[in-house]
Design a protein around this motif. Structure first.
Motif, PDB file in Angstrom:
ATOM      1  N   ASN A  15       3.229 -14.532   5.061  1.00 49.03           N
ATOM      2  CA  ASN A  15       2.432 -14.683   3.851  1.00 49.03           C
ATOM      3  C   ASN A  15       1.375 -13.582   3.809  1.00 49.03           C
ATOM      4  N   THR A  16       0.599 -13.549   2.750  1.00 48.40           N
ATOM      5  CA  THR A  16      -0.392 -12.482   2.554  1.00 48.40           C
ATOM      6  C   THR A  16      -1.453 -12.493   3.642  1.00 48.40           C
ATOM      7  N   LEU A  17      -1.937 -13.664   4.001  1.00 52.56           N
ATOM      8  CA  LEU A  17      -2.968 -13.753   5.032  1.00 52.56           C
ATOM      9  C   LEU A  17      -2.448 -13.253   6.379  1.00 52.56           C
ATOM     10  N   LEU A  19      -0.080 -10.986   6.803  1.00 53.07           N
ATOM     11  CA  LEU A  19       0.055  -9.533   6.725  1.00 53.07           C
ATOM     12  C   LEU A  19      -1.298  -8.836   6.857  1.00 53.07           C
ATOM     13  N   VAL A  20      -2.322  -9.398   6.236  1.00 57.68           N
ATOM     14  CA  VAL A  20      -3.659  -8.817   6.348  1.00 57.68           C
ATOM     15  C   VAL A  20      -4.148  -8.917   7.796  1.00 57.68           C
ATOM     16  N   GLY A  21      -3.932 -10.047   8.428  1.00 57.71           N
ATOM     17  CA  GLY A  21      -4.321 -10.218   9.830  1.00 57.71           C
ATOM     18  C   GLY A  21      -3.585  -9.254  10.738  1.00 57.71           C
ATOM     19  N   GLY A  23      -2.341  -6.379   9.870  1.00 52.54           N
ATOM     20  CA  GLY A  23      -2.846  -5.036   9.579  1.00 52.54           C
ATOM     21  C   GLY A  23      -4.179  -4.771  10.255  1.00 52.54           C
ATOM     22  N   LEU A  24      -5.067  -5.760  10.251  1.00 53.22           N
ATOM     23  CA  LEU A  24      -6.372  -5.593  10.896  1.00 53.22           C
ATOM     24  C   LEU A  24      -6.243  -5.449  12.408  1.00 53.22           C
TER      25      LEU A  24
END
Length: 92
Positions: A15-17, A19-21, A23-24
């Motif tokens: 999910n989006t969260l 993917l952001v995690g 990436g960080l």
């Protein structure tokens, strides 16, 4: 090749969260030498940060940069701050 395809399939299902995690965390590990050089106030912080971008593509270069960031010389400003004033002799 199957491992790469499985990894890409796993990323597509996140999910989006997630993917952001991911990436960080990826960027934090990639720029770890620059972060450590900033924390340790190294003299060559600019060079380390600039070389950090292509060094992330090579594990050998990344580890060499990590060693440089941890073992490099301190900046002049911090070294001057660390010097103590001479103790004056007290006459009795």
């Amino acid at each position: 090749m199957d491992t790469i395809n499985a990894f890409i399939a796993e990323l597509q299902q996140m999910n989006t969260l997630g993917l952001v995690g991911f990436g960080l965390v990826f960027l934090a590990v990639w720029f770890l030498p620059s972060v450590l050089a900033a924390i340790f106030n190294r003299q060559h912080l600019g060079k380390i940060a600039l070389l950090n971008i292509p060094a992330g593509m090579s594990w050998i270069a990344w580890f060499a940069l990590l060693a440089w960031a941890v073992t490099g010389k301190l900046s002049h400003k911090l070294a001057a701050k660390a010097k103590l004033a001479p103790v004056s002799k007290v006459e009795s």
